[in-house]
Design a protein around this motif. Structure first.
Motif, short mmCIF file in Angstrom:
data_model
loop_
_atom_site.label_atom_id
_atom_site.label_comp_id
_atom_site.label_asym_id
_atom_site.label_seq_id
_atom_site.Cartn_x
_atom_site.Cartn_y
_atom_site.Cartn_z
N SER A 6 24.88 7.83 12.22
CA SER A 6 23.93 7.73 13.39
C SER A 6 22.94 9.55 13.18
N GLY A 7 21.87 9.30 13.27
CA GLY A 7 21.20 10.31 12.99
C GLY A 7 20.34 10.78 11.53
N ALA A 8 18.65 10.61 11.35
CA ALA A 8 18.60 10.80 10.50
C ALA A 8 17.70 11.70 9.91
N SER A 9 18.22 13.19 10.16
CA SER A 9 17.60 14.93 10.18
C SER A 9 18.04 15.10 8.98
N VAL A 10 18.77 15.95 9.11
CA VAL A 10 19.60 17.09 7.73
C VAL A 10 20.75 16.16 7.72
N ALA A 11 21.66 15.90 8.42
CA ALA A 11 23.47 16.16 7.83
C ALA A 11 23.04 14.57 7.66
N GLY A 12 22.85 13.56 8.15
CA GLY A 12 23.61 12.54 8.20
C GLY A 12 22.53 11.74 6.80
N VAL A 29 21.16 5.14 11.32
CA VAL A 29 20.58 4.41 12.48
C VAL A 29 19.89 5.69 13.06
N GLU A 30 18.56 5.43 13.62
CA GLU A 30 18.01 6.74 14.12
C GLU A 30 16.91 5.84 15.15
N ARG A 31 17.13 7.34 16.45
CA ARG A 31 16.57 6.45 17.73
C ARG A 31 14.59 6.82 17.53
N ALA A 32 14.05 8.41 16.85
CA ALA A 32 13.04 8.05 16.04
C ALA A 32 12.91 6.66 16.00
N PRO A 33 11.29 6.46 15.77
CA PRO A 33 10.37 4.70 14.91
C PRO A 33 10.38 5.78 13.70
N GLU A 34 9.95 7.17 13.17
CA GLU A 34 10.49 7.10 12.08
C GLU A 34 11.40 8.48 11.74
N VAL A 35 10.47 8.63 10.30
CA VAL A 35 11.30 10.45 9.69
C VAL A 35 10.92 11.86 11.03
N ARG A 36 11.25 12.34 11.67
CA ARG A 36 10.95 13.40 12.55
C ARG A 36 10.27 14.04 11.91
N PRO A 37 8.86 14.00 12.58
CA PRO A 37 7.47 15.28 11.85
C PRO A 37 8.43 16.55 12.76
N GLY A 38 7.66 17.47 11.41
CA GLY A 38 7.76 19.14 12.93
C GLY A 38 9.60 19.34 12.78
N GLY A 39 9.27 20.47 13.48
CA GLY A 39 10.57 21.32 13.22
C GLY A 39 10.61 22.74 13.48
N GLU A 113 20.98 1.96 4.11
CA GLU A 113 19.68 1.20 5.01
C GLU A 113 19.62 2.07 5.99
N TYR A 114 18.25 1.97 6.12
CA TYR A 114 17.71 3.13 7.05
C TYR A 114 17.51 1.84 8.54
N VAL A 115 18.09 2.35 10.05
CA VAL A 115 17.48 1.97 11.30
C VAL A 115 16.54 2.21 12.15
N PHE A 116 14.99 2.52 11.91
CA PHE A 116 14.88 3.15 12.66
C PHE A 116 14.33 2.73 14.43
N GLY A 117 14.45 3.30 15.16
CA GLY A 117 14.09 2.77 16.36
C GLY A 117 15.05 1.98 17.26
N ASP A 118 16.42 2.44 17.06
CA ASP A 118 17.25 2.53 17.28
C ASP A 118 18.65 3.29 17.75
N SER A 119 19.35 3.13 18.61
CA SER A 119 20.72 3.87 18.58
C SER A 119 22.31 3.36 18.97
N ILE A 120 22.66 3.85 18.84
CA ILE A 120 25.04 2.54 19.03
C ILE A 120 24.41 2.90 20.74
N ARG A 121 24.86 1.79 20.76
CA ARG A 121 25.52 1.34 22.54
C ARG A 121 26.69 1.75 22.96
N THR A 122 27.55 1.21 22.21
CA THR A 122 29.37 0.98 21.68
C THR A 122 30.18 1.26 20.93
#
Length: 375
Positions: A6-12, A29-39, A113-122
């Motif tokens: 879970s998480g597509a920033s650096v560690a993931g 799986v990454e909550r954002a719709p794409e690779v996060r810009p900025g920072g 496999e990248y899954v954007f725009g989603d997050s783990i619920r349980t």
């Protein structure tokens, strides 16, 4: 082995790279719709430079270096009072975070496999694996689940408990944004300290914009942009130098980000088949300048141990054993930083001592780790 991250920033992505290199299958799986810009810009030092070299991305990162020079420390009237050597804030190599995340994504997108725009619920564990249900996609079962989803980790909340059980607020907040480079900076920046409040302005490779960083005592700020910008204005309304102009620019600025400084401390970084890496497990706060290095080294060690140990339980234990002292040293330094800046005048001698300590052979950045690169 099939691993959900879970998480597509650096560690993931870094973990996905090493797991794939060691023969494992990965999904991010990454909550954002794409690779996060900025920072904020991120920097690398010591052992992290070796790991980036082993990943084959060091030359590309150097091509995106900010080339930051020293910062000029100014008083309330803008008069120079010292020079902050770049070793303090830019390490051996500094790059915009957006470039790092894009490079890591490009490095892994063909075999993860990248899954954007989603997050783990349980998450539900049993002897055979971990069943993950998602907000949008169909559920799946994985051998392991790794939370690489930052300070406000969803995986940590699901597997370990509420965030407040593991976060230690430092009593400070920070806000950052980009705005036009009206100061005409080139390869340099300014730093102004007003008692327990600080503001930095740096040009980040593109001379057309500067990145502004505010830090100040605060706790419990509502998590919406209006409240956050109001807190910044209140804290800095009587501060001199260029601060009035920067506050005026803030509402129209791009890439605004705000958070309260916190550290994550946990008695264990794993529970059953679920483990944490990066800020989710051991956030050090931006005061250390070591968060990205911790993420990269954590991913390197975790994947290496999973590839060399007979069981995941042993691997998780060895992963913690390898990094606990390194993390504790960085967290201690970060807790001391705000008080160190405001306790006494920021003289050139103090700044030079800080720079020397950051690049000495005894620096925590030169942590000794096993070599997993040739497995």
């Amino acid at each position: 082995m099939n691993v959900l991250i879970s998480g597509a920033s650096v560690a993931g992505p870094a973990l996905a790279y090493w797991l794939h290199r060691h023969g494992m299958q990965t999904t991010i799986v990454e909550r954002a719709p794409e690779v996060r810009p900025g920072g904020l810009p991120v920097d690398f030092r010591g052992t992290t430079m070796r790991v980036l070299g082993e990943m084959g991305v060091l030359d590309e990162l150097r091509a995106h270096a900010t080339n930051s020079g020293a910062r000029t420390v100014v008083d309330t009237n803008g008069n120079p009072v010292g020079t902050m050597p770049k070793e303090i804030f830019a390490g051996e190599l500094e790059v915009p975070k957006a470039d790092l995340t894009r490079i890591l994504y490009d490095l892994t997108k063909d075999n993860t496999e990248y899954v954007f725009g989603d997050s783990i619920r349980t998450l539900t564990q049993d002897a055979s694996g971990v069943r993950a249900e998602f907000e949008h996609h169909a559920p799946g079962t994985f051998d392991l689940v790794i939370g690489a989803d930052g300070l406000h980790s969803q995986v940590r909340a699901l597997a370990f408990g509420q965030e407040t059980h593991f976060t230690d607020p430092m009593g400070y907040a920070f806000g950052t944004f980009s705005t036009p480079n009206y100061l005409n900076l080139r390869d340099t920046g300014f730093f102004h300290l007003a008692s327990d409040r600080a503001v930095a302005v740096d040009v980040v490779r593109d001379d057309g914009e500067v990145m502004v960083f505010f830090m100040f005592p605060a706790q419990g700020v509502q998590r919406n942009r209006d409240a956050q910008q109001s807190a910044i204005r209140t804290a800095f309304e009587e501060v001199g130098w260029e601060v009035p102009a920067l506050l005026e620019a803030m509402p129209k600025a791009t890439g605004f980000y705000f958070d309260e400084l916190s550290q994550v401390t946990m008695s264990s970084w794993s529970t059953g088949r679920v483990a944490l890496v990066g800020d989710a497990a051991f956030c050090v706060s931006p005061m250390s300048g070591r968060g990205t290095s911790q993420a990269l080294l954590g991913a390197y060690v975790l994947a290496g141990e999973l590839s060399t140990q007979d069981t995941f339980e042993t691997a998780f234990g060895e992963y913690e054993h390898a990094l606990r002292d390194y993390v504790a040293t960085n967290q201690k330094a970060a807790r001391m930083a705000p008080a160190a800046f405001s306790a006494a005048p920021l003289t050139q001698d103090v700044l030079d001592e800080m720079a020397a300590a950051s690049k000495g052979v005894d620096s925590a950045d030169n942590v000794t780790l096993k070599d997993y690169s040739n497995l």
